[in-house]
Design a protein around this motif. Structure first.
Motif: not given
Ligand SMILES: Cc1cc2nc3c(=O)[nH]c(=O)nc-3n(C[C@H](O)[C@H](O)[C@H](O)COP(=O)(O)OP(=O)(O)OC[C@H]3O[C@@H](n4cnc5c(N)ncnc54)[C@H](O)[C@@H]3O)c2cc1C
Length: 416
Positions: A47, A57, A60, A63, A187, A390, A396
């Motif tokens: 990370e 994450t 948001n 919800v 990365v 995603a 959720t």
């Molecule tokens: C405004 C908003 C409201 C939302 N509301 C909801 C909701 O109410 N309910 C729901 O289910 N979903 C909701 N979502 C969607 C939800 O937040 C995301 O779908 C979910 O958090 C995705 O998780 P993730 O782990 O894929 O991505 P992220 O949480 O974005 O994590 C990706 C991680 O990868 C890391 N990373 C990126 N590139 C690199 C690299 N090169 N090297 C090392 N690390 C790296 C980043 O630093 C980050 O920590 C919402 C999103 C937003 C933006």
């Protein structure tokens, strides 16, 4: 030897368990790390930030969606339903807050009734628990005493949680099972070498049998590092929130949502009572000027130029320019944002929106034709799996996405 840090040229060690690298410490990456460590794999999460859950994450609406909107049979529909149940159990096991405050999707006027009927149809096809249709404004106000509207669907099981706290709790399980979570580890390169994967970071290189990227806003850049098709690309959409003044949070019991515009993958500005009893209003949906552009002044020329040059840009602009102008004006002029919110709660006064309370940036993938991808999307390039799209409801769905990736993309990780 586990997927320990080694510099290029180090000898690959031989171990019993498969060594899996996971790029991204958001809820999806950490949920997958937990799933795989429990299955016996040796997992290392990489990370780039100093803490977990720093991007989508941790920014948001919190919800736990019950599955009202998603096309029946889609990955979003099936994994949201499964993920919701797993999340509820996990929160109960770990004494983390999980509050089923319920959600009302409200048609403010008759023009919105056909779209509301489609939400009801999808909800029933997706077996949303305890869903009811309300056609009587008096009955609407029994659920939400301050709401105005002609009809609604009510989903009492829609809940709120703290996704950052859940991610930390999942990470505790990863560490307890022998997995590693490396922070400050960005990365910058990936090479597939004789079927294994060398991952280069700013602090060293790691060798793994397999790698999974759940890198959110950077997921298309990671896909390019392994030679995958540049499409779909990530188009970052910022969503800004306002808070209701503490003295006015009584205007909202649970959640009040608009009927979403079916041409757009976002749900519209809504009212949400969070797990800590704060009520936020939002998010809107503006094109962000950087992948991690949380404010107007966060500008990345590379990201913005990359979006403008994308082949689908003219088509997307033609299709959505009106909505874009509307959202940008609402971001710059509080009165316009307020007007949208007041449609649902006529008693709301401009001064009730206390302050902007931050923003999140959605990692929304778009294709070459300017289409915004609707469903989750996964690419497989040899031993590297990249989760490319995603957005909501991936928080959720995270525990179910982890199971899906293990079953469909990682086989049996314990057997090397
Ligand atoms: C405004 C908003 C409201 C939302 N509301 C909801 C909701 O109410 N309910 C729901 O289910 N979903 C909701 N979502 C969607 C939800 O937040 C995301 O779908 C979910 O958090 C995705 O998780 P993730 O782990 O894929 O991505 P992220 O949480 O974005 O994590 C990706 C991680 O990868 C890391 N990373 C990126 N590139 C690199 C690299 N090169 N090297 C090392 N690390 C790296 C980043 O630093 C980050 O920590 C919402 C999103 C937003 C933006």
């Amino acid at each position: 030897m586990r997927g320990t840090a080694c510099w290029p040229g180090d000898v690959w060690g031989d171990g019993m368990a498969e060594q899996v690298g996971i790029i991204g410490g958001g809820i999806v990456g950490i949920a997958l790390a937990r799933e795989l460590t429990a299955a016996g794999a040796e997992v290392t999460v990489l990370e780039k930030e100093s803490r977990l859950a720093q991007h989508q994450t941790g920014h948001n609406s919190g919800v736990v969606h019950a599955g009202l909107y998603y096309a029946p049979g889609s990955m979003k529909a099936t994994l949201c339903a499964e993920g919701r149940g797993l999340l509820r159990e996990f929160c109960a096991d770990r004494s983390l807050p999980y509050r089923a405050v319920g959600k009302l999707v409200v048609a403010v006027d008759a023009a919105e009734l056909p779209a509301l009927a489609e939400i009801e149809r999808r909800s029933r096809a997706n077996a949303v628990p305890d869903l009811t249709r309300i056609d009587d404004p008096g009955r609407l106000r029994e659920v939400e005493p301050h709401v105005a509207g002609v009809a609604a669907v009510h989903s009492p099981q829609t809940a709120v949680v703290d996704y950052a706290a859940i991610t930390e709790a999942l990470a505790q399980d990863v560490r307890a099972a022998g997995g590693r979570v490396l922070l400050h580890t960005e990365v910058t390169g990936i090479r597939i070498e004789r079927g294994r994967v060398r991952v280069i970071t700013r602090t060293g290189a790691h060798l793994f049998d397999r790698v999974v990227a759940a890198a959110g806003l950077q997921s298309d850049l990671i896909a390019r590092l392994v030679g995958a098709d540049p499409a779909p690309r990530i188009l970052p959409f910022r969503g800004e929130y306002w808070m209701l003044k503490p003295s006015r949070t009584g205007l909202v019991r649970g959640m009040i949502y608009p009927v979403p515009d079916p041409r757009f993958p976002f749900l519209g500005v809504h009212f949400t009572r969070g797990v800590y009893d704060d009520v936020h209003v939002g998010p809107n949906a503006l094109p962000a000027l950087a992948r991690e552009g949380y404010r107007w002044r966060d500008v990345s020329l590379a990201d913005t130029w990359g979006s403008l040059r994308w082949p689908g840009a003219p088509a997307l602009a033609r299709r959505h320019w009106r909505m874009g102008v509307d959202e940008i004006s609402g971001s710059l002029v509080k009165a316009l944002y307020f007007r949208k919110a007041r449609r649902f709660i006529p008693e709301l006064a401009m001064g009730d929106l206390a302050r902007k309370s931050g923003a999140g940036v959605r990692a929304q993938a778009w294709g070459r034709a300017g289409d915004l991808l609707d469903d989750f999307a996964v690419d497989q390039v040899g031993p590297v799996t990249v989760l490319r799209n995603a957005p909501s409801p991936a928080a959720t769905s995270a525990l179910a996405i982890a199971r899906y990736l293990r079953a469909h993309h990682l086989g049996s990780p314990a057997a090397r």
